[in-house]
Design a protein around this motif. Structure first.
Motif, short mmCIF file in Angstrom:
data_model
loop_
_atom_site.label_atom_id
_atom_site.label_comp_id
_atom_site.label_asym_id
_atom_site.label_seq_id
_atom_site.Cartn_x
_atom_site.Cartn_y
_atom_site.Cartn_z
N VAL A 51 0.83 -1.21 0.00
CA VAL A 51 0.00 0.00 0.00
C VAL A 51 0.87 1.26 0.00
O VAL A 51 0.45 2.31 -0.51
N VAL A 52 2.12 1.17 0.52
CA VAL A 52 2.96 2.36 0.66
C VAL A 52 3.26 2.97 -0.70
O VAL A 52 2.89 4.11 -0.99
N SER A 55 0.33 4.02 -2.77
CA SER A 55 -0.29 5.29 -2.37
C SER A 55 0.55 6.48 -2.78
O SER A 55 0.07 7.41 -3.44
N VAL A 56 1.83 6.46 -2.41
CA VAL A 56 2.70 7.61 -2.66
C VAL A 56 2.85 7.88 -4.16
O VAL A 56 2.84 9.03 -4.61
N SER A 207 -9.65 14.47 0.65
CA SER A 207 -8.59 13.50 0.98
C SER A 207 -8.96 12.72 2.24
O SER A 207 -8.76 11.50 2.30
N PHE A 211 -9.65 8.86 2.43
CA PHE A 211 -8.82 8.14 3.40
C PHE A 211 -9.68 7.13 4.17
O PHE A 211 -9.25 6.00 4.43
N GLY A 215 -9.69 3.76 2.17
CA GLY A 215 -8.79 3.17 3.15
C GLY A 215 -9.40 1.98 3.86
O GLY A 215 -8.76 0.95 4.07
N ALA A 332 -3.96 8.98 -3.23
CA ALA A 332 -2.84 8.60 -2.38
C ALA A 332 -3.26 8.53 -0.91
O ALA A 332 -2.90 7.60 -0.18
N MET A 333 -4.04 9.51 -0.48
CA MET A 333 -4.54 9.50 0.89
C MET A 333 -5.44 8.29 1.14
O MET A 333 -5.43 7.70 2.22
N LEU A 336 -3.11 5.33 1.61
CA LEU A 336 -2.50 5.36 2.94
C LEU A 336 -3.52 4.99 4.01
O LEU A 336 -3.16 4.45 5.06
N PHE A 339 -3.12 1.49 4.67
CA PHE A 339 -1.84 1.01 5.19
C PHE A 339 -1.82 0.93 6.71
O PHE A 339 -1.39 -0.06 7.29
N PHE A 340 -2.33 1.97 7.36
CA PHE A 340 -2.19 2.05 8.80
C PHE A 340 -3.14 1.13 9.60
O PHE A 340 -2.73 0.56 10.62
#
Length: 498
Positions: A51-52, A55-56, A207, A211, A215, A332-333, A336, A339-340
């Motif tokens: 995901v890193v 996303s970036v 965003s 997210f 997300g 991207a948001m 991310l 990811f968390f």
């Protein structure tokens, strides 16, 4: 088939292929753990690491799509993905999985390509639905989650990973030959685009919304297969099927969310989305039975799917000139956001022995998003009202109940004084002297009795010129019936009246 429909089909299928590759580690993790010793934290890290980069990279890929076109971006991405996929198929350690998984993230980063490219081919009234159709490419995660465990049960996980190389070659070739070579380009420097949007509150609100919605979709996609096996002791194939059902539901609802955003107020749709996620998070925080857990997960899928489609209706609506960079930042948001949560859930589980705090955090963030959406909804209405006032051809003056001027529109200033010269004053200074006290007393008596007055009146300009105008004065009350303002609207009449 029309050229734009060819691109929609090609780019949607390309997203399916990219997302299929993006989740190979999470889909096959129950099998990988049998050959590579991994603890709970390592499993969470290995499944979350794709995901890193996924996303970036969405930010520059959105920009590059505007500059070079979707054809080159898809072709290059699929060609590059051949290397990390092959590397993962030969992995025999946790570090190998991290390295391969990081670069496999490119499969998720290509999401920015279609949401930047496809709106160029369709009118704004269809952007929500078109981006929603493209978002069905999320189904690629369901295809891998469903099929990869079945194939791995027969062939083993490493040969299963190698099969994805054939898929990547096929789609690289398809994009090379069928991609649009004449796609309109946007060559505004990235720095200029970022400077023009980074202070915009709507960018960061969208965003945050993505997210949460995307997300949560990504987080549940990579979290569910291993969780259902370890917590509910389901068979690995059964866990894959259930996860695929979650993905499919969220994915097929994405174009519905885009369509709803086209037909209705997008902020109202998002209110329902975040209300649903708030309730779902609370339900899941109690770690209920498998049946109730399934209900909670499906509610998240419904909310996330509709929310994903609705958010990307708003992006081209507010940022048509900077769509590439804004699509990249927002998506991207969203990445991310996936990811968390798995890492946080694993950490909290090791700390407390359950996932309750993590799911409760989801519900509270969703609740905060609901509050922000409601605020944006009313701000949008106020903005609309201001635009109407500013673009009305008639001069408009708004006063408080004491008659102090609070606002005037541009049409007022073209006839009379500038805004800074009149705000805070009483309209009496505009009087021409042609009317006596009885005239004004009768005018305000009619306003008090009927709520409004209209007629011809002489006023004075900044230059001292006395001129006739047709004036309407109305009372403005709130829902409780309390008088809050007076609004005067006038149009200048010809001097023949004099």
């Amino acid at each position: 088939m029309k050229p734009q429909n060819i691109q929609l089909s090609l780019q949607t299928l390309s997203l399916v292929a990219g997302f299929m590759v993006w989740v190979i580690l999470s889909a096959l993790m129950p099998f990988i753990k049998e050959d590579i010793q991994l603890d709970a934290n390592q499993v969470a890290m290995a499944t979350a690491i794709p995901v890193v980069l996924g996303s970036v990279l969405r930010i520059p890929i959105g920009f590059w799509t505007n500059k070079y076109g979707a054809r080159k971006l898809f072709f290059t991405s699929f060609a590059f993905l051949l290397f990390p996929v092959y590397f993962i198929s030969m992995a025999d350690s946790f570090i190998d999985l991290l390295i391969g998984g990081l670069f496999v993230g490119i499969g998720g980063a290509i999401f920015s390509v279609g949401v930047t490219s496809l709106p160029k081919y369709y009118s704004k009234e269809r952007h929500g639905f078109v981006n929603g159709i493209y978002g069905v490419g999320n189904l690629g995660t369901a295809v891998t989650t469903f099929t990869a465990p079945v194939i791995a049960a027969q062939l083993g996980w490493q040969p299963t990973v190698k099969l994805f190389i054939i898929l990547l070659i096929a789609f690289a070739v398809l994009n090379f030959f069928l991609g649009d070579k004449k796609e309109p380009r946007v060559v505004t420097p990235m720095g200029e685009q970022i400077k023009s949007v980074y202070k915009n509150q709507k960018l960061w609100a969208l965003s945050l919304f993505y997210f949460i919605t995307f997300g949560s979709f990504v987080a549940f996609t990579i979290y569910l297969p291993n969780f259902l096996v370890s917590h509910f002791e389901l068979d690995k194939v059964d866990a894959g099927l259930r996860t695929a059902g979650f993905i499919a539901l969220a994915t097929f609802l994405r174009p519905i969310g885009g369509w709803l955003g086209d037909k209705f107020n997008s902020f109202v749709i998002l209110m329902g989305v975040f209300a649903g996620m708030t309730i779902s998070g609370i339900l899941l925080s109690f770690t209920p039975s498998l049946t109730l857990y399934t209900v909670g997960c499906l509610a998240v899928a419904i909310s996330a799917g509709i929310g994903n489609g609705t958010v990307f209706k708003l992006v081209p609506l507010y940022f048509s000139k900077q769509a590439g960079i804004v699509n990249g930042i927002v998506s991207a948001m969203g990445g991310l956001g996936g990811f968390f949560p798995p890492l946080m859930l694993a950490f909290l589980y090791n700390l407390t022995g359950h996932y309750a705090i993590g799911f409760m955090a989801l519900s509270q963030v969703a609740l905060a998003s609901l509050i922000i959406v409601i605020w944006m909804y009313y701000q949008d209405k106020l903005s609309l009202a201001k635009n109407i006032i500013d673009h009305t051809a008639e001069g408009i003056m708004i006063t408080d109940v004491k008659g102090t001027i609070q606002q005037v529109n541009p049409a007022f200033t073209t006839v009379s004084y500038n805004a800074e010269e009149v705000i805070g004053k009483n309209p009496r200074f505009l009087q021409s002297g042609k009317h006596g006290e009885d005239f004004y007393r009768e005018m305000w008596k009619v306003i008090a009795e009927k709520g409004s007055w209209q007629g011809e009146i002489w006023n004075k300009k900044k230059s001292g010129l006395i001129y006739p105008e047709f004036l309407t004065i109305s009372m403005v009350k709130n829902e409780a019936g309390e008088l809050k303002n007076f609004v005067g609207m006038f149009s200048e009449m010809t001097m023949e009246k004099e």
